[in-house]
Design a protein around this motif. Sequence first.
Motif, mmCIF file in Angstrom:
data_model
loop_
_atom_site.group_PDB
_atom_site.id
_atom_site.type_symbol
_atom_site.label_atom_id
_atom_site.label_comp_id
_atom_site.label_asym_id
_atom_site.label_seq_id
_atom_site.Cartn_x
_atom_site.Cartn_y
_atom_site.Cartn_z
ATOM 1 N N LEU A 1 0.888 -1.164 0.000
ATOM 2 C CA LEU A 1 0.000 0.000 0.000
ATOM 3 C C LEU A 1 0.923 1.209 0.000
ATOM 4 O O LEU A 1 1.752 1.368 0.893
ATOM 5 C CB LEU A 1 -0.906 0.011 1.235
ATOM 6 C CG LEU A 1 -1.751 1.284 1.410
ATOM 7 C CD1 LEU A 1 -2.748 1.439 0.277
ATOM 8 C CD2 LEU A 1 -2.507 1.260 2.736
ATOM 9 N N LEU A 2 0.755 2.043 -0.996
ATOM 10 C CA LEU A 2 1.733 3.100 -1.240
ATOM 11 C C LEU A 2 1.005 4.420 -1.435
ATOM 12 O O LEU A 2 0.167 4.541 -2.327
ATOM 13 C CB LEU A 2 2.499 2.696 -2.507
ATOM 14 C CG LEU A 2 3.389 3.617 -3.269
ATOM 15 C CD1 LEU A 2 4.639 3.903 -2.486
ATOM 16 C CD2 LEU A 2 3.797 2.937 -4.570
ATOM 17 N N SER A 3 1.294 5.389 -0.576
ATOM 18 C CA SER A 3 0.649 6.694 -0.783
ATOM 19 C C SER A 3 1.618 7.629 -1.478
ATOM 20 O O SER A 3 2.822 7.597 -1.206
ATOM 21 C CB SER A 3 0.216 7.289 0.555
ATOM 22 O OG SER A 3 1.235 8.094 1.085
ATOM 23 N N SER A 4 1.101 8.424 -2.388
ATOM 24 C CA SER A 4 1.976 9.357 -3.082
ATOM 25 C C SER A 4 1.148 10.440 -3.758
ATOM 26 O O SER A 4 0.015 10.211 -4.144
ATOM 27 C CB SER A 4 2.796 8.623 -4.146
ATOM 28 O OG SER A 4 3.647 9.520 -4.804
ATOM 29 N N HIS A 5 1.746 11.631 -3.846
ATOM 30 C CA HIS A 5 1.068 12.620 -4.668
ATOM 31 C C HIS A 5 1.774 12.735 -6.022
ATOM 32 O O HIS A 5 1.370 13.511 -6.877
ATOM 33 C CB HIS A 5 0.954 13.972 -3.945
ATOM 34 C CG HIS A 5 2.269 14.590 -3.620
ATOM 35 N ND1 HIS A 5 2.943 14.307 -2.466
ATOM 36 C CD2 HIS A 5 3.036 15.446 -4.320
ATOM 37 C CE1 HIS A 5 4.084 14.980 -2.461
ATOM 38 N NE2 HIS A 5 4.158 15.676 -3.573
ATOM 39 N N ILE A 6 2.830 11.902 -6.185
ATOM 40 C CA ILE A 6 3.494 11.855 -7.496
ATOM 41 C C ILE A 6 2.854 10.704 -8.280
ATOM 42 O O ILE A 6 3.250 9.539 -8.177
ATOM 43 C CB ILE A 6 5.020 11.661 -7.340
ATOM 44 C CG1 ILE A 6 5.578 12.750 -6.417
ATOM 45 C CG2 ILE A 6 5.708 11.702 -8.695
ATOM 46 C CD1 ILE A 6 6.982 12.521 -5.957
ATOM 47 N N THR A 7 1.838 11.055 -9.033
ATOM 48 C CA THR A 7 1.000 10.022 -9.654
ATOM 49 C C THR A 7 1.713 9.250 -10.769
ATOM 50 O O THR A 7 1.364 8.098 -11.031
ATOM 51 C CB THR A 7 -0.281 10.649 -10.203
ATOM 52 O OG1 THR A 7 0.091 11.777 -10.981
ATOM 53 C CG2 THR A 7 -1.211 11.066 -9.090
ATOM 54 N N THR A 8 2.721 9.868 -11.388
ATOM 55 C CA THR A 8 3.419 9.161 -12.477
ATOM 56 C C THR A 8 4.103 7.900 -11.946
ATOM 57 O O THR A 8 4.174 6.884 -12.637
ATOM 58 C CB THR A 8 4.477 10.070 -13.148
ATOM 59 O OG1 THR A 8 5.183 10.751 -12.111
ATOM 60 C CG2 THR A 8 3.850 11.051 -14.091
#
Lengths: 224, 284
Positions: B183-190
């Motif tokens: 489960l990985l959160s990120s605001h770097i969608t690429t």
Amino acid sequence: MIKGLLKKDLYNLASYKTSLIIIVLFCGIAIIGTDAIYWGSVVIGIIGGMISLSTFSYDEMSKSNRYILTLPVTRKEIVLEKYILAIGATVLGSLFGFVLTLFIGNVMNYLRPDHIIDISLETLFNTTIGGMFGVSLIQAIQIPSIFKWGSEKGRIQMFIIIFLLVIIGAVLGFFIQQAGFSINIEKLETVLKNFGLVLLVLLSFVMYFISYKISYKIYKNKEE
Amino acid sequence: MNTIEIKNVSKKYDGFFLNNISFDVPAGAIVGLIGENGAGKTTTIKAILNIINSEGTVQILGKDSKRDEKEIKKDLGVVLDDSFLSNYLTPKQISSVMKDFYSTWDENKYEELLKQFGLPNGKLIKDFSSGMKMKLKIAVSISHHPKLLILDEPTSGLDPVVRNEILDIFRMYIEEDETRSILLSSHITTDLEHISDYIVFIDKGKIVLKAPTGELLEDYGIVKCTKEEFSKIKEEDYIRYRKSKYQYEVLTSDKDKIKKKYSISSIDKPSIEDIMLFYIRGER
């Protein structure tokens, strides 16, 4: 799990080693320079006990509290570890101070036969236990304060709590006196002379136990 | 089987409400949690990890996250953006500490990873660059062979080369054992486009979209049209639209259908970032 937490804190404290050596040397010189030799063990015990609490600051600086909660360790163990470290550091510091005082005192007596310092093992032992009791009292108040308010604010809150305790004690004393209760000082002195040390040690354990319960209650619901 | 099942998780702060979050992380899958800064990604992760008190239920590896917390955390590897064990330890000391937390701690694997990442064993972590720190956190998180990785913003603030290296590590981790999940959160969608199997999009404390990544990238489309053309498109055929000075942009979840139905000749393929922006800024 507690072993892991202890290791982490001891590694953090290892950065204090130079300061510690300087402090011990300073204490050693102070012991040599004075006839009040018994304070050596008390001072080193206090330093040991207080330095152990600086691990809270290390945790805050690294913001490690949140990460620690992701490891397989319970909140109870996290709180317990801080008490083990605090008690251990106080006992070891005091023991070291005890041995150092004896060693330096005897060396000085050997080197200065014209200026013999009377080293009573019993007095040194009593002073050391008294010092440990003082440290345990401060730790028992300070640890829950730090769990509640953090290490910076916790220190201020601790002084406020101590101040309040002194006020409460004074007010209670005043009312006891007003109520006409008489305390048999002679009896009290006999009890203290015979059981004083045992009472101090027991009281320290009771204080630590109550303090631990309060800390756990605070930390159980704390959000990081 | 699901590795994580999150049901109706809620958390209220002053000015923020994580509102009834529910989603699953299937075994063997990488799930990307996306959203703006402050949307609720980190709060969701904190709730899953029991770092904060929240309402709702979380099942991890078939166990209750509150009742079996310690057991669960033995099989969990966690990377948090701004928190680690201590900055005043060396990687070597970290290994010695971690051995006492995890009976499955693999010192050889850890040493291998340190070598692979070019991390010095005896240097204090506080002297590491942010890329080095993140690589170390990741090495620590996978060196006890966890069944699940939970990663909060593991690529934020890193340059593209390091980000790519880190994504490779996650790919390797999943390939080693296909029952493992991330489960990985990120605001770097690429980053998530390249690696994730599912996307969960949180906005203002609410889940607004959860779908397989492939579906988002293959089935979704952006139609660019005039005002007149837009007026012909029925509301049920698009998700959001944005109007600019000269044209309308319409996001659809079924580009083939809309293409056929309205005889549209060209539809753009959206990125996850495009989809996210449509949901946040677009109109309905």
